[in-house]
Design a protein around this motif. Structure first.
Motif, PDB file in Angstrom:
ATOM      1  N   THR A  48       0.816  -1.223   0.000  1.00  0.00           N
ATOM      2  CA  THR A  48       0.000   0.000   0.000  1.00  0.00           C
ATOM      3  C   THR A  48       0.846   1.268   0.000  1.00  0.00           C
ATOM      4  OG1 THR A  48      -0.237  -0.094   2.427  1.00  0.00           O
ATOM      5  CG2 THR A  48      -1.951  -1.138   1.105  1.00  0.00           C
ATOM      6  N   PHE A  49       1.573   1.483  -1.079  1.00  0.00           N
ATOM      7  CA  PHE A  49       2.450   2.645  -1.196  1.00  0.00           C
ATOM      8  C   PHE A  49       1.650   3.790  -1.830  1.00  0.00           C
ATOM      9  CE2 PHE A  49       7.076   3.439  -0.860  1.00  0.00           C
ATOM     10  CZ  PHE A  49       7.087   4.766  -1.263  1.00  0.00           C
ATOM     11  N   PHE A  50       0.996   4.577  -0.978  1.00  0.00           N
ATOM     12  CA  PHE A  50       0.200   5.718  -1.425  1.00  0.00           C
ATOM     13  C   PHE A  50       1.031   6.997  -1.374  1.00  0.00           C
ATOM     14  CE2 PHE A  50      -3.045   2.745   0.178  1.00  0.00           C
ATOM     15  CZ  PHE A  50      -3.864   2.660  -0.951  1.00  0.00           C
ATOM     16  N   ASP A  51       0.623   7.977  -2.204  1.00  0.00           N
ATOM     17  CA  ASP A  51       1.286   9.274  -2.116  1.00  0.00           C
ATOM     18  C   ASP A  51       0.618  10.116  -1.030  1.00  0.00           C
ATOM     19  OD1 ASP A  51      -1.069  10.322  -3.174  1.00  0.00           O
ATOM     20  OD2 ASP A  51      -0.226  10.702  -5.157  1.00  0.00           O
ATOM     21  N   ALA A  52       1.015  11.388  -0.938  1.00  0.00           N
ATOM     22  CA  ALA A  52       0.531  12.233   0.160  1.00  0.00           C
ATOM     23  C   ALA A  52      -0.819  12.880  -0.127  1.00  0.00           C
ATOM     24  CB  ALA A  52       1.567  13.321   0.459  1.00  0.00           C
ATOM     25  N   ASN A  53      -1.324  12.758  -1.353  1.00  0.00           N
ATOM     26  CA  ASN A  53      -2.594  13.381  -1.721  1.00  0.00           C
ATOM     27  C   ASN A  53      -3.757  12.436  -1.439  1.00  0.00           C
ATOM     28  OD1 ASN A  53      -1.219  15.672  -2.834  1.00  0.00           O
ATOM     29  ND2 ASN A  53      -0.743  14.401  -4.623  1.00  0.00           N
ATOM     30  N   LYS A  54      -4.648  12.837  -0.573  1.00  0.00           N
ATOM     31  CA  LYS A  54      -5.799  12.007  -0.242  1.00  0.00           C
ATOM     32  C   LYS A  54      -6.947  12.337  -1.200  1.00  0.00           C
ATOM     33  CE  LYS A  54      -4.457  11.529   4.608  1.00  0.00           C
ATOM     34  NZ  LYS A  54      -4.842  11.684   6.033  1.00  0.00           N
ATOM     35  N   LYS A  70       2.440  14.515   3.935  1.00  0.00           N
ATOM     36  CA  LYS A  70       3.531  14.709   2.985  1.00  0.00           C
ATOM     37  C   LYS A  70       4.869  14.283   3.573  1.00  0.00           C
ATOM     38  CE  LYS A  70       5.599  18.150  -0.096  1.00  0.00           C
ATOM     39  NZ  LYS A  70       5.543  19.550  -0.580  1.00  0.00           N
ATOM     40  N   ASP A  71       5.088  14.622   4.824  1.00  0.00           N
ATOM     41  CA  ASP A  71       6.359  14.267   5.463  1.00  0.00           C
ATOM     42  C   ASP A  71       6.521  12.746   5.561  1.00  0.00           C
ATOM     43  OD1 ASP A  71       8.812  14.994   7.011  1.00  0.00           O
ATOM     44  OD2 ASP A  71       7.737  13.963   8.615  1.00  0.00           O
ATOM     45  N   ALA A  72       5.449  12.052   5.940  1.00  0.00           N
ATOM     46  CA  ALA A  72       5.505  10.594   6.049  1.00  0.00           C
ATOM     47  C   ALA A  72       5.759   9.959   4.684  1.00  0.00           C
ATOM     48  CB  ALA A  72       4.203  10.070   6.648  1.00  0.00           C
ATOM     49  N   TYR A  73       5.117  10.507   3.652  1.00  0.00           N
ATOM     50  CA  TYR A  73       5.321   9.998   2.295  1.00  0.00           C
ATOM     51  C   TYR A  73       6.764  10.207   1.845  1.00  0.00           C
ATOM     52  CZ  TYR A  73       5.229   9.998  -2.830  1.00  0.00           C
ATOM     53  OH  TYR A  73       5.508   9.778  -4.151  1.00  0.00           O
ATOM     54  N   GLN A  74       7.326  11.379   2.099  1.00  0.00           N
ATOM     55  CA  GLN A  74       8.690  11.669   1.680  1.00  0.00           C
ATOM     56  C   GLN A  74       9.686  10.730   2.360  1.00  0.00           C
ATOM     57  OE1 GLN A  74       9.487  13.700  -0.699  1.00  0.00           O
ATOM     58  NE2 GLN A  74       7.519  14.709  -0.998  1.00  0.00           N
ATOM     59  N   LYS A  75       9.461  10.453   3.619  1.00  0.00           N
ATOM     60  CA  LYS A  75      10.362   9.552   4.338  1.00  0.00           C
ATOM     61  C   LYS A  75      10.266   8.129   3.794  1.00  0.00           C
ATOM     62  CE  LYS A  75      10.450  12.145   8.686  1.00  0.00           C
ATOM     63  NZ  LYS A  75      10.060  12.166  10.119  1.00  0.00           N
ATOM     64  N   ARG A  76       9.046   7.706   3.485  1.00  0.00           N
ATOM     65  CA  ARG A  76       8.892   6.368   2.924  1.00  0.00           C
ATOM     66  C   ARG A  76       9.517   6.289   1.530  1.00  0.00           C
ATOM     67  NH1 ARG A  76       3.362   2.650   2.330  1.00  0.00           N
ATOM     68  NH2 ARG A  76       4.502   0.680   2.400  1.00  0.00           N
ATOM     69  N   LEU A  77       9.372   7.342   0.774  1.00  0.00           N
ATOM     70  CA  LEU A  77       9.966   7.413  -0.553  1.00  0.00           C
ATOM     71  C   LEU A  77      11.493   7.367  -0.463  1.00  0.00           C
ATOM     72  CD1 LEU A  77       8.925   7.823  -3.509  1.00  0.00           C
ATOM     73  CD2 LEU A  77       9.362  10.256  -3.179  1.00  0.00           C
ATOM     74  N   LYS A 324       4.134   0.660   9.114  1.00  0.00           N
ATOM     75  CA  LYS A 324       3.119   1.021  10.101  1.00  0.00           C
ATOM     76  C   LYS A 324       2.832   2.515  10.003  1.00  0.00           C
ATOM     77  CE  LYS A 324       4.597  -2.607  13.318  1.00  0.00           C
ATOM     78  NZ  LYS A 324       5.116  -2.905  14.686  1.00  0.00           N
ATOM     79  N   ILE A 325       1.578   2.840   9.727  1.00  0.00           N
ATOM     80  CA  ILE A 325       1.209   4.241   9.531  1.00  0.00           C
ATOM     81  C   ILE A 325       1.392   5.049  10.811  1.00  0.00           C
ATOM     82  CG2 ILE A 325      -0.642   5.818   8.858  1.00  0.00           C
ATOM     83  CD1 ILE A 325      -1.922   3.541   7.341  1.00  0.00           C
TER      84      ILE A 325
END
Length: 346
Positions: A48-54, A70-77, A324-325
């Motif tokens: 479940t690799f989603f971007d930061a836009n809901k 956005k910050d969580a997405y950038q770190k996962r990226l 883990k979200i």
């Protein structure tokens, strides 16, 4: 980055197959070409690799979570790109990516780490069906020549067909004018949610399409990879040829319509006929081998391994470190699997 997409729909109704091919639509960003006898490929279900836009297509836990931003997405990226730079494969197959924008984000980050076109991954493709939350992607150093997408529409079963992800067919450019191009089939088959036996019929239909796609290659090198949601022991296994020696076919992909079978090679068996440890997915305290590579006879398997030498795998028991979200930690509930192949000489 060169980006490719097209549509090729398999419709299976009343024992008949129709095919429709739409025009290839490329989008260009940069260039690059691989010229090597050996090709390394990594497959990974990214969970479940989603971007930061809901935008409403995300799973509920992402839509509701204030921790997913956005910050969580950038770190996962960043973690994913670090993995790619360290593992340095020629081709990456990813399942459970939300959209093509993520592929561009990956490409931009990776391109910033090198000025060498031979070290970057300038080609990519992504596809998901309309209404789906997640799809499959390929990022490659090898030049992508064609992309087709194969969907199935079954009207003959007692139960209505659930949403099924397409099989992507990717044809790479030939290394030499005299050589046949390598074809890659990317798979993410129906999950066992709701019961394995109840959903098996739909995996058999997807297996039918893959079996026919292999047959259509007619002696050209072809490889299938992805998350099949089906353990290697659940396929038809040729017990006399399970050893990895010479990459002889040891699995038969079933054609559900004609009862014909297509012989391919799986590297999940070691030379003493035992299964390679660990698997790629850990469920209910049991290792499962559901992430696969299948090779046509025109390809030799040089090496294969479930990757456990990084932060994505617990160093205590090798179990995947799932994302883990609520903490923003982890990678995926699957291990990446890696193979190195070579094309056999004609």
């Amino acid at each position: 980055m060169h980006f490719y997409t097209t549509k090729n729909v398999y419709i299976i109704r009343m024992n008949r197959i129709f095919r429709k091919i739409f025009k290839l639509i490329p989008a260009v960003c940069c260039t690059g070409l691989l010229s090597a006898k050996e090709i390394s490929i990594i497959n990974w279900n990214l969970q479940t690799f989603f971007d930061a836009n809901k935008d409403g297509c995300e799973y509920k836990e992402f839509q509701k979570s204030e921790k997913w931003n956005k910050d969580a997405y950038q770190k996962r990226l960043d973690r994913l790109c670090t993995f790619m730079n360290q593992s340095n494969a020629d081709v990456y197959i990813f399942e459970e990516i939300e959209n093509a924008g993520i592929i561009y984000d990956i490409s931009n980050r990776l391109a910033g780490n090198t000025w060498s076109s031979r070290k970057c991954w300038p080609y990519g493709t992504f596809y998901k069906n309309k209404g789906d939350s997640i799809g499959c992607a390929v990022i490659s150093r090898m030049k992508i020549k064609e992309v087709h997408v194969h969907n199935i529409d079954i009207r003959t079963e007692k139960t209505r067909q659930p949403p099924l992800r397409a099989i992507m067919e990717i044809k790479f450019e030939e290394e030499k004018k005299s050589s046949a191009p390598l074809t890659l089939f990317v798979n993410h088959w129906k999950s066992k949610a709701g019961g394995g036996p109840q959903s098996e019929i739909w995996r058999l239909w997807q297996e039918t399409v893959l079996s026919r796609l292999f047959t259509e290659q007619r002696g050209s090198p072809a490889l299938a990879g992805g998350d099949f949601n089906k353990d290697i022991k659940e396929f038809v296994v040729d017990s006399s040829e399970t050893k990895t020696v010479d990459s002889k076919p040891n699995i038969y992909l079933q054609d559900f319509l004609s009862s014909r079978k297509t012989a391919v090679f799986s590297p999940w068996f070691s030379e003493n006929n035992s299964l390679i440890f660990p698997g790629s997915y850990y469920f209910r305290e049991t290792w499962e081998r559901i992430d696969h590579f299948f090779l046509s006879p025109e390809i030799s398997m040089i090496d294969f391994t479930p990757m456990t030498d990084g932060a994505w795998s617990s160093q205590e028991n090798l179990i995947p470190v799932r994302y883990k979200i609520h903490t923003g930690t982890g990678f995926s509930d699957h291990l990446p699997v890696r193979c190195t192949i070579s094309l056999k000489e004609n």
